[in-house]
Design an enzyme around this catalytic site. Structure first.
Site, PDB file in Angstrom:
ATOM      1  N   ASP A 129      -5.350  42.464 -28.418  1.00 14.02           N
ATOM      2  CA  ASP A 129      -5.337  41.869 -27.087  1.00 14.02           C
ATOM      3  C   ASP A 129      -5.978  42.824 -26.085  1.00 14.02           C
ATOM      4  OD1 ASP A 129      -4.570  40.162 -24.792  1.00 14.02           O
ATOM      5  OD2 ASP A 129      -3.240  39.221 -26.249  1.00 14.02           O
ATOM      6  N   HIS A 201      -9.280  37.813 -24.404  1.00 11.30           N
ATOM      7  CA  HIS A 201      -8.254  38.802 -24.758  1.00 11.30           C
ATOM      8  C   HIS A 201      -8.843  39.903 -25.631  1.00 11.30           C
ATOM      9  CE1 HIS A 201      -4.712  36.959 -22.923  1.00 11.30           C
ATOM     10  NE2 HIS A 201      -5.196  35.791 -23.284  1.00 11.30           N
ATOM     11  N   GLU A 265      -7.261  31.217 -23.079  1.00  6.30           N
ATOM     12  CA  GLU A 265      -7.448  31.980 -21.844  1.00  6.30           C
ATOM     13  C   GLU A 265      -8.729  32.818 -21.828  1.00  6.30           C
ATOM     14  OE1 GLU A 265      -2.786  32.466 -20.527  1.00  6.30           O
ATOM     15  OE2 GLU A 265      -3.620  34.032 -21.820  1.00  6.30           O
ATOM     16  N   TRP A 331       0.297  25.057 -27.049  1.00  8.66           N
ATOM     17  CA  TRP A 331       1.178  25.978 -26.306  1.00  8.66           C
ATOM     18  C   TRP A 331       1.349  25.582 -24.845  1.00  8.66           C
ATOM     19  CZ3 TRP A 331       0.068  29.506 -22.254  1.00  8.66           C
ATOM     20  CH2 TRP A 331      -1.293  29.639 -21.918  1.00  8.66           C
TER      21      TRP A 331
HETATM   22  C1  ACM Z   1      -0.878  31.972 -24.773  1.00  9.07           C
HETATM   23  O1  ACM Z   1       0.313  32.017 -24.433  1.00  9.07           O
HETATM   24  N1  ACM Z   1      -1.820  32.490 -23.999  1.00  9.07           N
HETATM   25  C2  ACM Z   1      -1.289  31.368 -26.025  1.00  9.07           C
END
Ligand code: ACM
Ligand code: ZN
Length: 459
Positions: A129, A201, A265, A331
């Site tokens: 990340d 990320h 994201e 999610w």
């Molecule tokens: C996430 O919670 N960004 C997958």
């Protein structure tokens, strides 16, 4: 007669009359007869004065029979019973984020034991990340020499704080340690699925090898939480070479059918400014940066498929067009998963409103350790319906359920257990006993599971 308190709730319990002293039962040298009359993960367990007998559809079912017996061993006297059980969903998982905060190999083994006790079968391991790269890749030593260390960590919440702890946080898992964890989990019928995040990320990777980003310089392993605008540059062929070389080593370590490629994201800012990304958009005939993200994910999926694996991605992989063979992990609520199932993609349900185990678990956050936010008490986890709004035909695309433990705000193992363990049991019961849920009864049975957790040193 004493009621049996087993989690997940078994499909069928027949009381046969009489009882057994559990100290006379040897649960270690237990073995089950295999039969093709039961599903692979299903089993029948009989505990009587004559001892223990079990049949199972496969090795997994036999293991689950032994886990049930382990829960029964918490009783001094057990009624004579016949228990018949099989899971509702084939995929039952927890996700552990070791990128934001590392935990030890020994601690991970304890979590695997806890997951095995409630008959989960998958650990999704978030290894890379913005704030740290945690997996040794021999071809790219800078990933761990540089990318595994952030100079310091934010104190307080990232919405409000700009104070740092002035203490470096680092560490990574060697390939030897990873093999050890994968084997430990496999011995408990838990598959470890690694997640290597792309195209977002990625700041820890970019700091290690700045040529992986659009700008090509000026990166720093992130010291605060939130989303970075600095992401992998899919305009460069060298980025794909890097990712393929990384995955080549990942595949050697993880035999899982699925590999998680992240996909969530990913801000498009740097791609809009980058001549190489814009050129990629033109030469590939893409409409915009969302299609560039889709191109990146699809290209990696193709490579992984050629190497015999399937991908899982967060629900953002639906944006810009998803490949029909990708599995979508929902999610941002369940809507991504619902859309994916309607489109014929396989789905894992991990909607934040039910499955985010980093959210607060009581209505009085001031009495809990600081968390990222949200409110997901045990009852809310338990109420998850993975088939939310789906027709019987569409339901077939739902592989299962997963609880996610992100660790931005979870730095110690006692805190981690506090967040994970109670709610892990609720996820397990959704995954195993979808059609026989009863929250009050579950709460009652949790008191017995607590003893098992205690016995395993998991208070
Ligand atoms: C996430 O919670 N960004 C997958
Ligand atoms: Zn670029």
């Amino acid at each position: 007669m004493k009621q049996l308190n087993i989690i997940p709730n078994p499909n069928k319990i027949d009381y046969l009359g009489g009882s057994v002293k559990m100290e006379n039962i040897d649960s270690e040298s237990f073995s089950a007869r295999l039969t093709d009359k039961l599903p692979e993960e299903g089993y029948v367990l009989e505990v009587t004065e004559n001892g223990v007998e079990a049949t199972a559809g496969g090795e997994r079912g036999a293991f689950y029979a032994s886990q049930t017996l382990k829960q029964l061993k918490q009783l001094d006297i057990c009624p004579c019973v016949r228990i018949e059980d099989a899971p509702a969903f084939e995929y039952r998982a927890f996700m552990l984020d070791c990128a934001r905060h590392m935990t030890t190999v020994e601690n991970i083994k304890k979590l695997i034991d806890a997951a095995a006790l409630v008959k989960m079968n998958t650990m999704h391991w978030h290894l890379t990340d913005d704030q740290g790269w945690r997996i040794e890749i021999k071809k790219y030593p800078e990933l761990t020499r540089v990318g595994s260390v952030r100079g310091e960590t934010l104190i307080g919440h990232h919405h409000t704080s700009s104070e740092y702890d002035k203490t470096p946080h680092g560490g990574y898992y060697t390939q030897k340690q990873i093999r050890e964890i994968v084997k430990y989990a496999a011995d408990r019928y838990i598959t470890v699925i690694p997640e290597i995040e792309l195209p977002g990320h990625a700041v820890a990777a970019l700091t290690s090898y700045p040529w992986l980003g659009c700008k090509g310089e000026g990166y720093e392993v992130r010291r605060r939480w939130g989303i970075s605008k600095e992401v992998f540059c899919p305009g460069k062929e060298t980025t794909f070479e890097f990712l393929q070389n990384v995955f080549a080593e990942v595949l050697e370590l993880f035999p899982s059918e699925f590999i998680h490629i992240g996909g969530d994201e990913c801000p498009k800012d740097s791609w809009k400014q980058c001549p190489l990304c814009q050129e990629r958009i033109r030469t590939e005939g893409l409409k915009d940066e969302f299609e560039l993200q889709s191109y990146t994910v699809r290209r990696m999926e193709k490579w992984l498929r050629e190497h015999g694996r399937k991908i899982i991605g967060w629900d953002e992989i639906l944006e810009g067009g998803v490949s029909p063979t990708a599995t979508v992990m929902s999610w941002r609520g369940s809507k991504g998963g619902i859309a994916a199932a309607k489109a014929g993609n396989h789905v894992i349900m991990a909607p934040n409103v039910h499955c985010y185990l980093d959210y607060y678990q009581t209505k009085t956050p001031t009495k809990e350790p600081m968390a990222i936010g949200g409110y997901v008490p045990m009852r809310k986890v338990y109420e998850l319906d993975p088939y939310d709004q789906l027709t019987p035909g569409e339901r077939a695309y739902i592989l299962g359920v997963q609880g996610n433990l992100w660790t931005e705000y979870i730095a110690t193992f006692p805190h981690l257990k506090h967040m994970l363990l109670p709610r892990l049991a609720a996820i397990a019961e959704v995954g195993w006993s979808y059609d026989r849920k009863d929250f009050d009864d579950f709460k009652h049975r949790m008191n017995s599971l607590r003893k098992c957790y205690d016995a395993a040193g998991l208070n």
